[in-house]
Scaffold this active site. Structure first.
Site, PDB file in Angstrom:
ATOM      1  N   THR A 196       0.854  -1.184   0.000  1.00  0.00           N
ATOM      2  CA  THR A 196       0.000   0.000   0.000  1.00  0.00           C
ATOM      3  C   THR A 196       0.895   1.241   0.000  1.00  0.00           C
ATOM      4  O   THR A 196       2.026   1.184   0.456  1.00  0.00           O
ATOM      5  CB  THR A 196      -0.889  -0.029   1.255  1.00  0.00           C
ATOM      6  OG1 THR A 196      -1.789  -1.117   1.162  1.00  0.00           O
ATOM      7  CG2 THR A 196      -1.666   1.265   1.441  1.00  0.00           C
ATOM      8  N   ARG A 224     -14.235  -6.844  -0.987  1.00  0.00           N
ATOM      9  CA  ARG A 224     -13.476  -6.695   0.245  1.00  0.00           C
ATOM     10  C   ARG A 224     -12.995  -5.263   0.398  1.00  0.00           C
ATOM     11  O   ARG A 224     -12.517  -4.644  -0.540  1.00  0.00           O
ATOM     12  CB  ARG A 224     -12.284  -7.649   0.250  1.00  0.00           C
ATOM     13  CG  ARG A 224     -11.443  -7.601   1.545  1.00  0.00           C
ATOM     14  CD  ARG A 224     -10.194  -6.764   1.404  1.00  0.00           C
ATOM     15  NE  ARG A 224      -9.359  -6.806   2.599  1.00  0.00           N
ATOM     16  CZ  ARG A 224      -8.238  -6.113   2.760  1.00  0.00           C
ATOM     17  NH1 ARG A 224      -7.808  -5.328   1.783  1.00  0.00           N
ATOM     18  NH2 ARG A 224      -7.537  -6.214   3.875  1.00  0.00           N
ATOM     19  N   ILE A 225     -13.139  -4.708   1.583  1.00  0.00           N
ATOM     20  CA  ILE A 225     -12.646  -3.373   1.899  1.00  0.00           C
ATOM     21  C   ILE A 225     -11.625  -3.503   3.019  1.00  0.00           C
ATOM     22  O   ILE A 225     -11.883  -4.149   4.035  1.00  0.00           O
ATOM     23  CB  ILE A 225     -13.797  -2.427   2.307  1.00  0.00           C
ATOM     24  CG1 ILE A 225     -14.719  -2.180   1.114  1.00  0.00           C
ATOM     25  CG2 ILE A 225     -13.247  -1.108   2.852  1.00  0.00           C
ATOM     26  CD1 ILE A 225     -15.974  -1.421   1.452  1.00  0.00           C
ATOM     27  N   GLY A 226     -10.468  -2.903   2.824  1.00  0.00           N
ATOM     28  CA  GLY A 226      -9.406  -2.988   3.813  1.00  0.00           C
ATOM     29  C   GLY A 226      -9.353  -1.768   4.704  1.00  0.00           C
ATOM     30  O   GLY A 226     -10.311  -1.003   4.830  1.00  0.00           O
ATOM     31  N   ASP A 227      -8.191  -1.551   5.308  1.00  0.00           N
ATOM     32  CA  ASP A 227      -8.040  -0.439   6.246  1.00  0.00           C
ATOM     33  C   ASP A 227      -7.785   0.893   5.568  1.00  0.00           C
ATOM     34  O   ASP A 227      -8.087   1.955   6.123  1.00  0.00           O
ATOM     35  CB  ASP A 227      -6.880  -0.726   7.200  1.00  0.00           C
ATOM     36  CG  ASP A 227      -5.541  -0.721   6.480  1.00  0.00           C
ATOM     37  OD1 ASP A 227      -4.767   0.243   6.633  1.00  0.00           O
ATOM     38  OD2 ASP A 227      -5.265  -1.678   5.742  1.00  0.00           O
ATOM     39  N   THR A 246       0.018   0.776   6.866  1.00  0.00           N
ATOM     40  CA  THR A 246       0.137  -0.236   5.833  1.00  0.00           C
ATOM     41  C   THR A 246       0.416  -1.572   6.493  1.00  0.00           C
ATOM     42  O   THR A 246       1.040  -1.637   7.547  1.00  0.00           O
ATOM     43  CB  THR A 246       1.271   0.105   4.849  1.00  0.00           C
ATOM     44  OG1 THR A 246       1.435  -0.960   3.921  1.00  0.00           O
ATOM     45  CG2 THR A 246       2.602   0.328   5.566  1.00  0.00           C
ATOM     46  N   GLY A 247      -0.067  -2.642   5.883  1.00  0.00           N
ATOM     47  CA  GLY A 247       0.188  -3.952   6.449  1.00  0.00           C
ATOM     48  C   GLY A 247      -1.047  -4.817   6.422  1.00  0.00           C
ATOM     49  O   GLY A 247      -1.847  -4.762   5.486  1.00  0.00           O
ATOM     50  N   GLU A 248      -1.235  -5.618   7.459  1.00  0.00           N
ATOM     51  CA  GLU A 248      -2.371  -6.528   7.537  1.00  0.00           C
ATOM     52  C   GLU A 248      -3.623  -5.721   7.851  1.00  0.00           C
ATOM     53  O   GLU A 248      -3.860  -5.317   8.989  1.00  0.00           O
ATOM     54  CB  GLU A 248      -2.124  -7.589   8.608  1.00  0.00           C
ATOM     55  CG  GLU A 248      -3.209  -8.645   8.663  1.00  0.00           C
ATOM     56  CD  GLU A 248      -3.013  -9.631   9.788  1.00  0.00           C
ATOM     57  OE1 GLU A 248      -4.008 -10.242  10.206  1.00  0.00           O
ATOM     58  OE2 GLU A 248      -1.863  -9.778  10.259  1.00  0.00           O
ATOM     59  N   GLY A 249      -4.425  -5.488   6.822  1.00  0.00           N
ATOM     60  CA  GLY A 249      -5.561  -4.582   6.944  1.00  0.00           C
ATOM     61  C   GLY A 249      -6.520  -4.934   8.055  1.00  0.00           C
ATOM     62  O   GLY A 249      -6.978  -4.060   8.800  1.00  0.00           O
TER      63      GLY A 249
END
Length: 326
Positions: A196, A224-227, A246-249
């Site tokens: 990201t 799917r919606i992330g962070d 950034t990372g594991e949403g």
């Protein structure tokens, strides 16, 4: 006031076997974007204008996972998302599910500036983009041959890949792969190396802003919606600071990571780097992530709990750094 400061990122969690040429390409792109932001800040541009400008540049280059070069869904399409926040009055704009908008971050800015809402998604966001006259392209514009190959790998492994830049010669070369499998919401993930992009800025007036943009996860479920588009999770800015994660949403969402940095500064009285370190250590549970941050005092900070993060930062007093590893 401590002067302006800026930080950019291209994702946290980097394959330690990433070829040197790719590492150099990433650092060159980060340096170019950092210098673009520095030049704008020296010309008295506002923090909100600078974060949009820098993230647009990152979206246009296919190296990282945003805009052109975004990760592919399980159906082989691209669904992008982004958010932007102006810390002065905590104004914000976010978008998800974009399939044709060339620069998602600019549409997020328009949601903030030109709509009565904070968040638009999927067909509604696409319709708003056309009403605003933003540049649109066919979905194929965002799809690179490299991503098609990575989607094929993901499908063969029946898993989600956090990143599409892992070498395609087998999972045994992946830094966080088979030897130490990780999980998302209890489900195994073969590779952890998201890319990201984001930018945080404090300008000469002490105004903070943040922006984040992504294509999400390789082989993700459609919808799917992330962070990244979630205010307080992937992006947050207030009078005290600006943060991009950034990372594991899913872990970032659960920990409301970006907001937590501001909260511990406000309620615990921590300094910027202290706040970043505290949040990375105490708010991720078993998740992996990184973040960049600036304060209204002209400070810059970053932190991550994985093996690397693509980042660059600079301050008005002449400090500048571009790096990947600790």
């Amino acid at each position: 006031m401590g002067g302006w400061a800026i930080a950019v990122h291209g994702g946290a969690g980097v394959d330690p076997n990433l070829p040197p040429q790719r590492q150099e390409e990433a650092k060159q792109l980060l340096a170019r974007c950092l210098n673009l932001g520095i030049s704008s800040l020296r010309s008295n541009a506002s923090a909100i204008d600078v974060v949009e400008l820098v993230v647009r540049e990152l979206e246009t280059d296919p190296l990282f996972n945003s805009g052109r070069g975004s990760a592919l869904t399980a159906k082989g399409t691209v669904e992008m998302e982004a958010s932007i926040m102006d810390g002065t009055k905590r104004r914000c704009g976010a978008v998800s599910g974009l399939t044709t908008v060339k620069n998602p971050i600019s549409l997020a800015r328009l949601v903030m500036d030109k709509s009565p809402h904070s968040y638009l998604a999927f067909s509604g966001a696409e319709e708003f983009a056309r009403l605003q006259g933003v540049e649109v392209v066919e979905n194929e514009y965002f799809i690179t041959p490299e991503n098609v190959g990575m989607l094929k790998l993901a499908k063969e492994a029946n898993t989600i890949l956090f990143d599409y830049r892992i070498p395609t010669n087998g999972y045994d070369t992946c830094g966080a792969g088979v030897e130490s499998p990780m999980k998302m919401n209890g489900l195994p993930i073969s590779v952890y190396a998201p890319e990201t992009v984001g930018c945080v800025v404090v300008d000469k007036e002490g105004r903070c802003a943040a922006a984040t943009s992504t294509g999400g996860l390789m082989n993700k479920m459609t919808g799917r919606i992330g962070d990244s588009p979630l205010i307080g999770a992937g992006t947050y800015a207030c009078e005290l600071c600006g943060v991009s994660c950034t990372g594991e949403g899913e872990a970032i969402i659960r920990g409301t990571l970006a907001r937590e940095v501001a909260a511990v500064m406000e309620y615990k009285g921590l300094g910027l780097q202290e706040a970043v370190d505290f949040v990375i250590k105490n708010r991720l549970d078993e998740g992996f992530a990184g973040l960049i941050a600036v304060s209204n005092k002209g400070e810059v900070a970053y932190g991550f709990n994985c093996n690397g993060m693509f980042r660059g930062c600079a301050t008005e007093d002449g400090f500048m750094e571009v790096g990947i590893w600790e």
